[in-house]
Design a protein around this motif. Structure first.
Motif: not given
Length: 466
Positions: A364-393
């Protein structure tokens, strides 16, 4: 047991000399007697055959004396060479020299045996030290001033990801600053070097000692990565500061909020009971006071909420560790964020290598961290063309499990990148500045780290390493 070679050599010389002298005197006496006999026979003039035999006996005795002397010297020479070249595998067998050499043979072999024991003890001591050096967790390197490496232990090989090291200069691909520091460090000096190694940030504490062995100047350096210890101290300092600040602010703001509410209630009651007694100007003044009190109450309540939010930094629950597949973690996160990702037109790539990676952590704690990082990425992609997020292990070069969230958004400039994990610091207009700091503390509780890397408008990555 500390045996000195000169003492042994002197004792043996004395023993050899004593035995040799007695035997030599006896042989000389016999030879002299034989010569005297020869002259006696020659004087008789009739015993020529016997004189001839006596002459042959003299020649033989001279030969035996020469052979005796050479054999004794040769034996002693071989023994001393065995000591000189540390050849303690020989066993001296003295034959044909008489009983007087029996003790000499015993002494030779006893000395060889003692030296064998000393050599075995030294070898055991050497292998013991080698085992300790290779087993110790701190990196150790011994080298000369020109950079030639004499010794490197397993911890150093693991740190630098190498199998062997001949010259210190070969570490330039790892860190040029580290090479310069190692070659210029003086006896007793220490330094701290920061190294960006792919997705890892290493804080290397280096300490140098210089000494002399067999006319060789050797520098021994110890290298330890103290990144985790520095982060832990930094977080503990922030937590102490936050506890003090929140305590003092809460003690000051709570009475203000309470009094503003009480005064507003009193004014309402007073205004309702005395409406007919106030003129229009008085009512207007009364309303302004009420509005001011409401503003005070609103701001104090907002500040209380603000402080209460930051108190979460000091109240992170203890992780409830369990073993789970990273694939399951990613599936859960994607289901939670799928709608928001698609609504913003963002492409999301998920990769796991190897597919069977399992993590021991609080899911649950690691899930909380990753969700927060993904939300930050979504915010950073607001004015980006061809926005893309990569989640990898993946397994990093040091064999540790890494989870990475990347995007091609606006990124973070270098001057700001080192500050993103500081509490209260944020680049968002409406940000609270605790998300990344909270994530860092969660990773610390897991014995891991979180690092940031960014090239503005190209790629920004946050890497969790366990």
């Amino acid at each position: 047991m500390d045996l000195q070679e000169p003492r042994y050599t002197e004792d043996l010389k004395n023993m050899v000399y004593k035995s040799f002298r007695i035997n030599f005197i006896i042989r000389i006496i016999v030879l002299s007697a034989t010569i005297f006999l020869l002259f006696y026979l020659l004087a008789k003039r009739s015993l020529y055959f016997t004189a001839s035999l006596t002459f042959i006996a003299i020649i033989y005795q001279i030969y035996e004396i020469i052979r005796y002397v050479e054999k004794t010297n040769r034996l002693l020479k071989n023994f001393l060479e065995s000591i000189r070249y540390s050849d303690f595998t020989r066993n001296f067998q003295v034959q044909g020299l008489g009983s007087s050499f029996d003790k000499l043979q015993e002494s030779f072999n006893a000395v060889i045996t003692d030296f064998q024991k000393i050599r075995a003890e030294k070898e055991e001591h050497y292998f013991y030290l080698q085992t300790v050096i290779q087993h110790i967790g701190i990196s150790l390197i011994a080298f000369h001033r020109d950079g030639k490496v004499e010794m490197i232990n397993n911890a150093s090989k693991k740190l630098f990801q190498i199998s062997n090291l001949k010259m210190i200069q070969d570490l330039k691909s790892f860190s040029p600053d580290l090479v310069d520091s190692l070659l210029n460090l003086k006896h007793g000096e220490n330094t701290l070097i920061k190294v960006n190694d792919n997705d890892d940030i290493l804080q290397l504490a280096v300490y140098a000692t210089e000494f002399k062995i067999n006319n060789r100047q050797v520098i021994l350096v110890s290298i330890k990565n103290i990144q985790y210890e520095l982060e832990e101290q930094e977080i503990e300092s922030w937590q102490k500061l936050i506890r003090v600040l929140t305590h003092e602010i809460m003690n000051s703001i709570t009475p203000i909020s309470s009094l503003s509410t009480t005064l507003t209630t009193i004014l309402d009651d007073f205004g309702e009971n005395n409406t007919n007694r106030f003129d229009e100007q008085d009512l207007e003044t009364l309303n302004e006071v009420k509005m001011a009190l409401e503003t005070i109450h609103k701001r104090s309540s907002g500040l209380l909420h603000f402080v209460d939010t930051y108190r979460n930094l000091t109240k992170i629950p203890k992780p409830n560790f369990s073993i789970f597949q990273v694939q399951k973690l990613f599936d859960n996160i994607y289901r939670l964020m799928e709608e928001e990702i698609k609504r913003n037109g963002i492409e999301c790539d998920i990769s796991i290598n190897p597919q069977s990676i399992e993590l021991s952590a609080d899911e649950q704690l690691i899930e909380q961290v990753l969700i927060n990082l993904i939300k930050n990425s979504i915010h950073a992609l607001e004015h980006t063309e061809n926005p893309k997020i990569e989640l990898k292990a993946f397994m990093n070069s040091r064999g540790r499990i890494s989870i990475q969230v990347s995007d091609n958004g606006q990124g973070i400039i270098k001057e700001v990148l080192d500050k993103v994990f500081i509490p209260f610091f944020t680049t968002k207009p409406k940000g609270s500045g605790i998300g990344l700091s909270l994530s860092k503390q969660i990773l610390r509780l897991h014995g891991g780290t979180i690092t940031a890397y960014s090239v503005p408008d190209e790629r920004t990555s946050f890497t969790l390493t366990f």
